[in-house]
Write a protein that holds these residues in place. Structure first.
Motif, PDB file in Angstrom:
ATOM      1  N   MET A 166       0.928  -1.138   0.002  1.00 57.17           N
ATOM      2  CA  MET A 166       0.127   0.060  -0.040  1.00 57.17           C
ATOM      3  C   MET A 166       0.763   1.283   0.158  1.00 57.17           C
ATOM      4  O   MET A 166       2.023   1.335   0.525  1.00 57.17           O
ATOM      5  N   GLN A 167       0.384   2.181  -0.769  1.00 61.57           N
ATOM      6  CA  GLN A 167       1.271   3.443  -0.800  1.00 61.57           C
ATOM      7  C   GLN A 167       1.069   4.149   0.305  1.00 61.57           C
ATOM      8  O   GLN A 167       0.081   4.345   0.927  1.00 61.57           O
ATOM      9  N   SER A 168       2.215   4.855   0.929  1.00 61.52           N
ATOM     10  CA  SER A 168       1.890   5.438   2.322  1.00 61.52           C
ATOM     11  C   SER A 168       1.110   6.764   2.190  1.00 61.52           C
ATOM     12  O   SER A 168       1.045   7.321   0.914  1.00 61.52           O
ATOM     13  N   ALA A 223      -9.875   8.784  -0.325  1.00 60.13           N
ATOM     14  CA  ALA A 223     -10.630   8.262   0.990  1.00 60.13           C
ATOM     15  C   ALA A 223     -10.252   7.010   1.353  1.00 60.13           C
ATOM     16  O   ALA A 223     -10.195   6.534   2.278  1.00 60.13           O
ATOM     17  N   ARG A 224     -10.372   6.016   0.115  1.00 61.72           N
ATOM     18  CA  ARG A 224     -10.152   4.681   0.261  1.00 61.72           C
ATOM     19  C   ARG A 224      -8.574   4.550   1.023  1.00 61.72           C
ATOM     20  O   ARG A 224      -8.518   3.711   1.592  1.00 61.72           O
ATOM     21  N   LEU A 225      -7.715   5.559   0.438  1.00 58.55           N
ATOM     22  CA  LEU A 225      -6.412   5.332   1.050  1.00 58.55           C
ATOM     23  C   LEU A 225      -6.380   5.577   2.409  1.00 58.55           C
ATOM     24  O   LEU A 225      -5.738   4.755   3.271  1.00 58.55           O
ATOM     25  N   HIS A 226      -7.201   6.689   2.931  1.00 60.38           N
ATOM     26  CA  HIS A 226      -7.012   7.119   4.039  1.00 60.38           C
ATOM     27  C   HIS A 226      -7.813   6.086   5.107  1.00 60.38           C
ATOM     28  O   HIS A 226      -7.398   5.649   6.168  1.00 60.38           O
ATOM     29  N   ARG A 227      -8.634   5.197   4.745  1.00 64.92           N
ATOM     30  CA  ARG A 227      -9.352   4.084   5.568  1.00 64.92           C
ATOM     31  C   ARG A 227      -8.519   2.809   5.657  1.00 64.92           C
ATOM     32  O   ARG A 227      -8.153   2.227   6.487  1.00 64.92           O
ATOM     33  N   TRP A 237      -5.044   3.262   5.534  1.00 65.27           N
ATOM     34  CA  TRP A 237      -4.118   3.632   6.043  1.00 65.27           C
ATOM     35  C   TRP A 237      -4.481   3.534   7.667  1.00 65.27           C
ATOM     36  O   TRP A 237      -3.383   3.047   8.460  1.00 65.27           O
ATOM     37  N   LEU A 238      -5.392   3.609   7.830  1.00 63.67           N
ATOM     38  CA  LEU A 238      -6.158   3.662   9.470  1.00 63.67           C
ATOM     39  C   LEU A 238      -6.185   1.991   9.900  1.00 63.67           C
ATOM     40  O   LEU A 238      -5.654   1.903  10.967  1.00 63.67           O
TER      41      LEU A 238
END
Length: 209
Positions: A1-3, A139-143, A145-146
């Motif tokens: 996953m990209q940071s 937004a998908r990446l933020h989720r 990341w969490l």
């Protein structure tokens, strides 16, 4: 996953290139896209406390005042590319983040704030806002990341999560329900954290988290 930081380093303008096609497909989406989005505020890489919000806000007077010229917009993008403790003296800083009851934690580097959806909503109840919360790549990446990066740190007691507003984080919050190192806000409507959340994060910080 990209940071999350590497992702936002790609921002050139006010809309991330991966998000642009999605916005184009949603005409009346409820967001203002004139200014760089507050994906996060503060040192998200090192802050022991992470405060979760829904999305950036827009004020027709205050927001344009934060970005009087192209230089201010570039400085804001640079703050996303190299997260650091919040500096209230910078020109592009929103007065909103300068007047919260947790501002001192953003300044000290003890806390950072992350929005589920980076972009500034004009009308949070617009149909497009809910749809884009699911569809936007950012937004998908933020989720992701969490759950992929923050959850392991919370599990090890290295981070404490304050879930102030959770509507746009969707099922990414399922793993934090009843977690000893996370707390859901008792006052989502308030701009500030309640005494309950404040005491919980201060307890975590005192014990060396």
């Amino acid at each position: 996953m990209q940071s999350i930081v590497d992702f936002w380093k790609q921002l050139d303008g006010a809309v991330h290139p991966q998000d642009a096609p999605v916005f184009e497909r949603h005409g009346d989406h409820g967001f203002n896209l004139d200014y760089p989005p507050p994906a996060y505020i503060g040192d998200i890489l090192n802050a022991p406390v992470i405060i979760l919000e829904n999305n950036g806000g827009y004020d027709p007077v205050m927001t344009p005042g934060e970005f009087p010229d192209a230089e201010a917009q570039e400085a804001f993008r640079a703050s996303l590319a190299a997260p650091a403790p919040f500096n209230p003296n910078l020109r592009h800083v929103s007065p909103y983040y300068c007047s919260r009851n947790y501002t001192h934690l953003l300044v000290s580097g003890q806390a950072a704030l992350v929005n589920a959806v980076a972009y500034r909503s004009v009308d949070g109840k617009a149909p497009g806002v809910k749809a884009l919360s699911r569809a936007l790549p950012s937004a998908r990446l933020h989720r992701d990341w969490l759950t992929a990066e923050v959850l392991p740190l919370v599990n090890r007691g290295e981070r404490f999560l304050v879930i102030h507003r959770w509507g746009r984080w969707l099922d990414a919050l399922d793993s934090f329900k009843s977690h000893s190192n996370a707390i859901f806000s008792s006052a989502q409507i308030s701009k500030d954290l309640s005494r309950v959340e404040t005491q919980a994060l201060e307890t975590f910080l005192r014990r060396g988290g």
